[in-house]
Design a protein around this motif. Structure first.
Motif, short mmCIF file in Angstrom:
data_model
loop_
_atom_site.label_atom_id
_atom_site.label_comp_id
_atom_site.label_asym_id
_atom_site.label_seq_id
_atom_site.Cartn_x
_atom_site.Cartn_y
_atom_site.Cartn_z
N THR A 43 0.83 -1.21 0.00
CA THR A 43 0.00 0.00 0.00
C THR A 43 0.86 1.25 0.00
O THR A 43 0.60 2.20 -0.75
CB THR A 43 -0.94 0.00 1.21
OG1 THR A 43 -1.74 -1.20 1.17
CG2 THR A 43 -1.86 1.20 1.19
N ASP A 116 -7.91 6.08 -3.96
CA ASP A 116 -8.59 4.88 -3.44
C ASP A 116 -8.56 3.75 -4.45
O ASP A 116 -8.32 2.58 -4.11
CB ASP A 116 -10.04 5.22 -3.08
CG ASP A 116 -10.18 5.73 -1.65
OD1 ASP A 116 -9.15 5.96 -1.00
OD2 ASP A 116 -11.32 5.90 -1.18
N LYS A 117 -8.82 4.10 -5.71
CA LYS A 117 -8.77 3.09 -6.77
C LYS A 117 -7.38 2.47 -6.86
O LYS A 117 -7.22 1.24 -6.95
CB LYS A 117 -9.15 3.75 -8.10
CG LYS A 117 -8.98 2.87 -9.34
CD LYS A 117 -10.07 1.84 -9.45
CE LYS A 117 -9.99 1.12 -10.80
NZ LYS A 117 -10.96 0.01 -10.89
N SER A 120 -6.47 0.15 -3.90
CA SER A 120 -7.26 -1.09 -3.82
C SER A 120 -6.56 -2.27 -4.47
O SER A 120 -6.84 -3.43 -4.14
CB SER A 120 -8.63 -0.89 -4.50
OG SER A 120 -8.50 -0.78 -5.91
N GLU A 123 -4.83 -5.14 -2.10
CA GLU A 123 -5.68 -6.20 -1.55
C GLU A 123 -6.28 -7.07 -2.65
O GLU A 123 -6.47 -8.29 -2.46
CB GLU A 123 -6.79 -5.58 -0.70
CG GLU A 123 -6.44 -5.33 0.76
CD GLU A 123 -5.44 -4.18 0.96
OE1 GLU A 123 -4.85 -4.10 2.03
OE2 GLU A 123 -5.26 -3.37 0.03
N ARG A 147 -15.94 -5.12 -2.87
CA ARG A 147 -16.67 -3.97 -3.42
C ARG A 147 -18.14 -4.31 -3.68
O ARG A 147 -18.97 -3.41 -3.82
CB ARG A 147 -16.00 -3.50 -4.71
CG ARG A 147 -14.59 -2.93 -4.48
CD ARG A 147 -13.82 -2.73 -5.74
NE ARG A 147 -13.57 -4.00 -6.43
CZ ARG A 147 -12.83 -4.11 -7.53
NH1 ARG A 147 -12.25 -3.04 -8.05
NH2 ARG A 147 -12.64 -5.28 -8.10
N ILE A 188 -11.21 -2.40 1.38
CA ILE A 188 -11.91 -1.70 0.31
C ILE A 188 -13.41 -1.99 0.34
O ILE A 188 -13.87 -2.96 0.93
CB ILE A 188 -11.34 -2.08 -1.08
CG1 ILE A 188 -11.56 -3.57 -1.37
CG2 ILE A 188 -9.87 -1.71 -1.17
CD1 ILE A 188 -11.14 -3.98 -2.78
N THR A 196 -14.93 2.48 -6.29
CA THR A 196 -14.10 1.91 -5.23
C THR A 196 -13.78 2.94 -4.15
O THR A 196 -13.40 4.08 -4.43
CB THR A 196 -12.79 1.36 -5.81
OG1 THR A 196 -13.09 0.36 -6.79
CG2 THR A 196 -11.91 0.77 -4.72
N THR A 198 -12.05 3.23 0.12
CA THR A 198 -11.24 2.54 1.14
C THR A 198 -11.74 2.92 2.53
O THR A 198 -12.35 3.98 2.72
CB THR A 198 -9.74 2.88 1.02
OG1 THR A 198 -9.55 4.29 1.23
CG2 THR A 198 -9.20 2.50 -0.34
#
Length: 812
Positions: A43, A116-117, A120, A123, A147, A188, A196, A198
């Motif tokens: 991340t 955020d996209k 993601s 994960e 999601r 997510i 998407t 988080t």
């Protein structure tokens, strides 16, 4: 139904992924859900890639390639032949990632939605890999896209979950796959438009808790790289140990205040449903870990854990215009809320003159601007002061259900910190009494947490850190005694004495973990030099708990460092007489600093080696007695000399014997001139309450003046030349039926030292060998004095006196 969450370290490699799958498979006595984090460090790497791309830094491509190679390496290792579907899966995901990053690079912008996209994918990659491998092993594994299960709002970066919709979506998926092992990406979700989102850093724990609550699981297991929640951060406290069982409330307090194994919001969904939460170690699955429950069994432990958070700032809003005026607190918190600044701690004086809040240090400047703007009118009118931020702070908190209605916890907390010179800037305690929080300097966190852990959790021993100056005759004997007695001290007194540094005028040997007391002489000879001022600063900078300077020198410069150390609550044990026999103002200041900063200043060996002379005198005066007169033989050297000189051997030869046997100062002229005895009676007079100076001591010399001229060699030569003088002194005493003693006397605020003829029947007459004696005549001991008598010289004896002072300082 069981929900198992595996953190980044638990899926950081192919080997770890296999371990995690094996743990989940072993738990599968019914439906099992595996929630997985991104591979450790992924991340952060994705965030760095996105920011680099947004600033037109083409280096993001290389970082992205490296991240792909890492994932491909794991995928290939997981595949039986290195060419399984896992590698194709990784390549497909990274192709999408490249397109996304190229778009960020082209636009030169990284919105929270795009970030955020981007995040993601960590994960998504790890969970797909885990699901593929689990299926290949013959497990009924199915990948479940979080999601499509976790519905949130559109607050990108830390989305809020719609629990009602989420529970319906989870129930629907469960109906389709009632017996399968779900593998779900943590962290997510998606908003109503399918975009998407988080759940915030650490959100994989939250994902697992949401699923456990939605499915009414009988347990939620958090698998990480430590064996549960600990009594303290193991990176700070080596003796920290796992907490076996703990309540939800205690776990929430510990997680809020920095217990990194648990993300604070995780507890909310499972606590609401009463679902136990079990924290386990992927790499030591047999360890019990920590079980978080609604009502764990009661234990005798008052405190469950000690936690800390750094990077804190205090904001102080003060002013007489606040007193009795409602609304100030509301306006303060509203101003901070408008800037989305989280308040970590709140405290207010009962006078209402000030409000103090703690915020994360990066929020200090915007907080200061917002509050000063809110109260601009009052500041301009002088009714309140501009906000005063204080940075570089941290919170250390005690947590425990049993602290409620248990008196003395706060006192023990403040006492332990105070004894180690840790200043408390603010404190807060809720009415529930589950948490006592203190704000201290960030630089003191390690020391504070260790001090408190020792006070509340460790029955094995109090750690004491010694810094020794002067490993000469006495110092080396002291180190031998410490080595011999370490186990005894730990078993009988609960003291873990560690010598952290040994220094002489040429070398300084340092080891914060404790020096080997059997090999130090050779190691010291190879150690680099360290000036005395730097040695003092080393003690301060190391900032170790229960630190003691042990000065076994006669160096005036060493004595000059005592005040600086006492001000830092470092105890001082001094064999060195210089400090206590220098000018009275300096002596009084050291005594005052010792009291003010709660740091021991002990110097028993200044007067009678290991004899409890100063201690006895202190006991007398503390109990209200008044010392009227003292009569003493305070030089083991001079007593040895006059007990052994009978005219059959030259006086100089007897003195040399005393020096060879270690009874004299390094320069024997200090003993025979009477100046050393003068220092000792001065110290006793001061401890008896007299503000005396060395010039007030009348010294009656017995040496011819020529003996004190020149160096030590000349001293011996002149004594030999004046043998007739010494023989005459001896003969005169013998003819009168008396013995020669070098006596110190104090009475009515006056003191003298000199050679005396002592008659038979006097308490000093039969004093043998190197013994010392002190006669205390007080209001309680009028006709018959209180006598302290025993060996008063020698390296072994003096070292034992220093040792005793160390024990006294350590036990305070």
């Amino acid at each position: 139904m069981q929900v198992l969450k595996f953190g980044g370290t638990s899926v950081a490699s192919a080997e770890n992924i296999r371990k995690s799958i094996a743990i989940a498979a072993a738990a599968k006595q019914g439906p099992v859900i595996m929630v997985v984090s991104a591979l450790g460090g992924t991340t952060d790497a994705l965030i760095g890639i996105g920011r680099a791309a947004a600033t037109a830094d083409g280096a993001y491509r290389e970082t992205l390639n490296q991240l792909e190679e890492r994932h491909l390496g794991v995928a290939q290792e997981l595949s039986a032949d290195g060419q399984g579907p896992e590698s194709a899966l990784v390549r497909a995901q990274f192709e999408e990632l490249r397109q996304l990053c190229n778009g960020i690079f082209a636009l030169g912008e990284l919105s929270t939605r795009t970030l955020d996209k981007l995040m993601s994918y960590g994960e998504l990659l790890s969970s797909r890999l885990v699901a593929s491998v689990a299926a290949a092993q013959g497990l009924d594994a199915v990948w479940a896209d979080a999601r499509q299960l976790i519905r949130t709002n559109s607050r990108f970066g830390m989305a809020e979950v719609d629990m009602a919709v989420t529970e319906r979506l989870v129930a629907g998926f469960n109906a389709q796959h009632p017996a399968a092992m779900w593998v779900v990406p943590g962290f997510i979700g998606a908003d109503a438009q399918g975009v998407t989102t988080t759940l915030g850093r650490g959100g994989s724990d939250y994902t697992a808790a949401l699923l456990a609550a939605a499915l009414k699981a009988h347990v939620l297991e958090i698998w990480t790289d430590v064996s549960g929640m600990m009594t303290a951060d193991p990176r700070l406290v080596r003796s920290a140990r796992p907490i076996a069982r703990i309540s939800y409330q205690e776990a929430m307090e510990l997680s809020h205040f920095g217990a990194k194994v648990l993300y604070p919001p995780t507890i909310q969904p499972v606590m609401r449903r009463g679902i136990p939460l079990w924290i386990k170690n992927t790499f030591a699955p047999a360890d019990y870990g920590t079980l978080v429950e609604v009502e764990p069994p009661r234990t005798a432990a008052v405190v469950q854990g000690i936690s800390s958070i750094g990077n804190l700032a205090l904001l102080n809003l003060e002013g007489s215009g606040m007193v009795g005026v409602p609304g100030f607190s509301m306006r303060l918190f509203a101003a901070l809320a408008r800037e989305r600044i989280n308040v970590v701690l709140i405290t207010q004086s009962s006078s209402e003159h000030s409000i103090c809040v703690g915020v994360n240090e990066p929020d200090t400047t915007p907080a200061q601007v917002a509050v000063d703007q809110e109260f601009a009118v009052e500041i301009a009118a002088g009714r309140i002061e501009p906000l005063r931020p204080e940075r570089g702070l941290a919170i250390v908190a005690l947590v425990g259900e049993n602290m409620k209605d248990h008196p003395g916890i706060s006192g023990k907390l403040f006492g332990a910190l105070g004894q180690n010179g840790i200043n408390i800037r603010a404190t807060a305690q809720g009415a529930s009494e589950k948490n006592i929080s203190t704000v201290i300097r960030a630089a003191d966190v390690r020391k504070a947490v260790n001090v408190l852990h020792e006070a509340f959790f460790e029955a094995t021993g109090k750690q004491v850190n010694l810094f020794l100056l002067g490993p000469g005759n006495v110092g080396s004997k002291l180190l031998e005694q410490l080595a011999q007695q370490q186990r005894h001290l730990l078993e009988k007194l609960g003291l873990q004495l560690r010598v952290v540094a040994i220094a002489n005028s040429r070398h300084c040997l340092v080891n914060e973990a404790g020096l080997d007391l059997t090999t130090w002489p050779a190691e010291l000879g190879e150690a680099p030099p360290l000036p005395l001022a730097d040695f003092t600063q080393l003690i301060i900078d190391r900032n170790l708990r229960n630190s003691i300077l042990v000065d076994v020198t006669a160096d005036p410069a060493a004595a000059g460092c005592y005040a600086q150390l006492l001000e830092k609550s470092v105890a001082v044990v001094a064999c060195n007489k210089v400090a206590c026999s220098s000018d009275y103002a300096s002596y009084a200041r050291l005594k005052s600093l010792s009291k003010e900063f709660n740091a021991s200043f002990l110097f028993e060996t200044n007067v009678g080696a290991a004899l409890p002379i100063i201690g006895t005198l202190n006991d007398l005066t503390r109990s209200g007695d008044v010392v009227r007169r003292m009569e003493a033989v305070l030089s083991g050297t001079l007593n040895f000399v006059f007990n052994h000189y009978d005219g059959t051997r030259p006086f100089a030869e007897v003195v040399r014997q005393a020096q060879i046997e270690g009874y004299t100062e390094p320069d024997p002229r200090l003993d025979l001139s009477g100046s050393d005895v003068a220092r000792k009676i001065l110290i006793l007079a001061r401890e008896a309450g007299q503000a005396m100076e060395m010039s007030d001591i009348q010294i009656e010399p017995f040496l011819p003046p020529a003996c004190l001229a020149g160096d030590v060699a000349a001293f011996y030569s002149q004594m030999a030349a004046h043998e007739a003088h010494f023989r005459a002194l001896y003969d005169a005493a013998t003819a009168a039926g008396k013995r020669l003693k070098f006596v110190a006397r104090y009475a009515d605020g006056k003191a003298t030292v000199g050679l005396q003829q002592v008659a038979l029947g006097h308490d000093l007459y039969d004093l043998r060998g190197k013994d010392n004696v002190v006669l205390f005549y007080t209001d309680r001991y009028i006709a018959q004095p209180l006598v302290v008598k025993g060996a008063g010289a020698g390296a072994e004896v003096t070292a034992s006196g220093v040792f005793a002072d160390i024990i006294r300082a350590a036990r305070l």
